[in-house]
Design an enzyme around this catalytic site. Sequence first.
Site, PDB file in Angstrom:
ATOM      1  N   GLU A 101    -137.208 -18.366  25.979  1.00 30.02           N
ATOM      2  CA  GLU A 101    -138.276 -17.771  25.075  1.00 30.02           C
ATOM      3  C   GLU A 101    -137.739 -17.205  24.033  1.00 30.02           C
ATOM      4  OE1 GLU A 101    -141.195 -18.452  24.113  1.00 30.02           O
ATOM      5  OE2 GLU A 101    -142.550 -17.834  25.417  1.00 30.02           O
ATOM      6  N   ASP A 102    -138.590 -17.339  22.939  1.00 27.95           N
ATOM      7  CA  ASP A 102    -138.019 -16.882  21.598  1.00 27.95           C
ATOM      8  C   ASP A 102    -138.536 -15.242  21.761  1.00 27.95           C
ATOM      9  OD1 ASP A 102    -141.046 -17.108  21.474  1.00 27.95           O
ATOM     10  OD2 ASP A 102    -141.147 -17.666  19.580  1.00 27.95           O
ATOM     11  N   ASP A 105    -144.104 -10.926  24.144  1.00 26.71           N
ATOM     12  CA  ASP A 105    -145.284  -9.782  23.388  1.00 26.71           C
ATOM     13  C   ASP A 105    -145.918  -9.236  24.700  1.00 26.71           C
ATOM     14  OD1 ASP A 105    -146.534  -8.321  21.631  1.00 26.71           O
ATOM     15  OD2 ASP A 105    -147.507 -10.206  20.742  1.00 26.71           O
ATOM     16  N   PHE A 154    -144.842  -7.944  13.963  1.00 27.04           N
ATOM     17  CA  PHE A 154    -145.016  -8.905  13.766  1.00 27.04           C
ATOM     18  C   PHE A 154    -143.618  -9.568  13.106  1.00 27.04           C
ATOM     19  CE2 PHE A 154    -146.223 -13.626  13.292  1.00 27.04           C
ATOM     20  CZ  PHE A 154    -146.804 -13.703  14.587  1.00 27.04           C
ATOM     21  N   ASP A 161    -142.503 -17.985  13.853  1.00 28.04           N
ATOM     22  CA  ASP A 161    -143.254 -18.457  12.571  1.00 28.04           C
ATOM     23  C   ASP A 161    -144.625 -17.481  12.741  1.00 28.04           C
ATOM     24  OD1 ASP A 161    -144.984 -19.523  15.006  1.00 28.04           O
ATOM     25  OD2 ASP A 161    -146.101 -20.468  13.328  1.00 28.04           O
ATOM     26  N   ARG A 167    -140.107 -20.494  10.097  1.00 29.63           N
ATOM     27  CA  ARG A 167    -139.088 -20.830  11.061  1.00 29.63           C
ATOM     28  C   ARG A 167    -137.709 -21.175  10.596  1.00 29.63           C
ATOM     29  NH1 ARG A 167    -142.332 -21.733  15.594  1.00 29.63           N
ATOM     30  NH2 ARG A 167    -144.479 -22.762  15.358  1.00 29.63           N
TER      31      ARG A 167
HETATM   32  P1  IMP Z   1    -147.309 -13.259  24.680  1.00 32.78           P
HETATM   33  O1  IMP Z   1    -147.952 -14.047  25.591  1.00 32.78           O
HETATM   34  O2  IMP Z   1    -147.992 -12.341  24.015  1.00 32.78           O
HETATM   35  O3  IMP Z   1    -145.946 -12.670  25.227  1.00 32.78           O
HETATM   36  O4  IMP Z   1    -146.874 -14.092  23.393  1.00 32.78           O
HETATM   37  C1  IMP Z   1    -145.635 -14.805  23.354  1.00 32.78           C
HETATM   38  C2  IMP Z   1    -145.933 -15.842  22.351  1.00 32.78           C
HETATM   39  O5  IMP Z   1    -146.474 -15.369  21.142  1.00 32.78           O
HETATM   40  C3  IMP Z   1    -144.126 -16.108  21.769  1.00 32.78           C
HETATM   41  O6  IMP Z   1    -143.564 -17.029  22.538  1.00 32.78           O
HETATM   42  C4  IMP Z   1    -144.602 -16.513  20.330  1.00 32.78           C
HETATM   43  O7  IMP Z   1    -144.806 -17.771  20.021  1.00 32.78           O
HETATM   44  C5  IMP Z   1    -145.779 -15.628  19.998  1.00 32.78           C
HETATM   45  N1  IMP Z   1    -145.444 -14.316  19.293  1.00 32.78           N
HETATM   46  C6  IMP Z   1    -145.507 -13.191  19.870  1.00 32.78           C
HETATM   47  N2  IMP Z   1    -145.080 -12.034  18.997  1.00 32.78           N
HETATM   48  C7  IMP Z   1    -144.857 -12.655  17.714  1.00 32.78           C
HETATM   49  C8  IMP Z   1    -143.954 -12.182  16.759  1.00 32.78           C
HETATM   50  O8  IMP Z   1    -143.776 -11.070  16.354  1.00 32.78           O
HETATM   51  N3  IMP Z   1    -143.726 -13.287  15.963  1.00 32.78           N
HETATM   52  C9  IMP Z   1    -144.129 -14.535  15.994  1.00 32.78           C
HETATM   53  N4  IMP Z   1    -144.542 -15.270  17.227  1.00 32.78           N
HETATM   54  C10 IMP Z   1    -144.833 -14.144  18.039  1.00 32.78           C
END
Ligand code: IMP
Length: 181
Positions: A101-102, A105, A154, A161, A167
Amino acid sequence: MQGTQGNELEVLLSAEEIAGRVGMMGKRITLDYENKPLILIGILKGSFMFLADLIRQIDLPISIDFMALSSYGSSTKSSGVVRIIKDLDYSLEGHHVLVVEDIVDTGLTLNYIYGHIKSRGALSVKICSLLDKPGRRQVAVPLHYKGFEIPDEFVVGYGLDVNEKYRNLPDVCRLVRNTDE
Ligand code: IMP
C-alpha cells in the site's frame, strides 16, 4: 516548491531518502521470505511506484498482482467507503501474500482489503506500506513493514495523487494549499 495550478508543495521525503528506505525494506523482505512462494499485491493506483521500486530490491522469485479500490475522488478527506473496482487475477492458495500500500491513513481501506485477502486461502497475509499517518487512524491494522511515519498532512508524489495529479513527482511532498477543493 511551487506546484501547478496554484497548489503549493513542499518536499517531505526526498527521492534519495525514499530509495534508501525502500532498499532496506527489500532486504528485510528477502530475508523473511527466503524459500517461501511470495505474491505481492499492489493496491492501485497509489502503490504502483513503490511496488515497482520495492520488487527490484527483493532478491527472490516473486509474483505480483493488483487490486483497485474506490479512492478519495476529488476530496482529501476519507469517505470510509471502500469498493473493489479490480479484484485479483490469481488464486492465492499455497502462497504467502504481502499487500503493498502507499499510505495508511484512517486504516479503513486496508482493514477491508486485509479481511478480503485473508479469506482467499493464502498461507499468510502481511501488510507493507510506504507511509503511515497514525494520527488519523480509526481502525487498527497490522503494519508488518513500514517505510516512514508522517504527520497528519495530505501528501502527494511518488505515486500518490490529489485529483489524479502529482503521481509522477519523484519526492513525497506535502500539499500546503489545495486550490482544487
Ligand atoms: P484510509 O482508508 O483512510 O487508510 O486511506 C487509504 C487511502 O487513501 C490510500 O491508499 C490513499 O489512496 C488515500 N490517501 C490517504 N492519505 C493520503 C494522502 O495524504 N495523500 C494521497 N492519498 C492519500
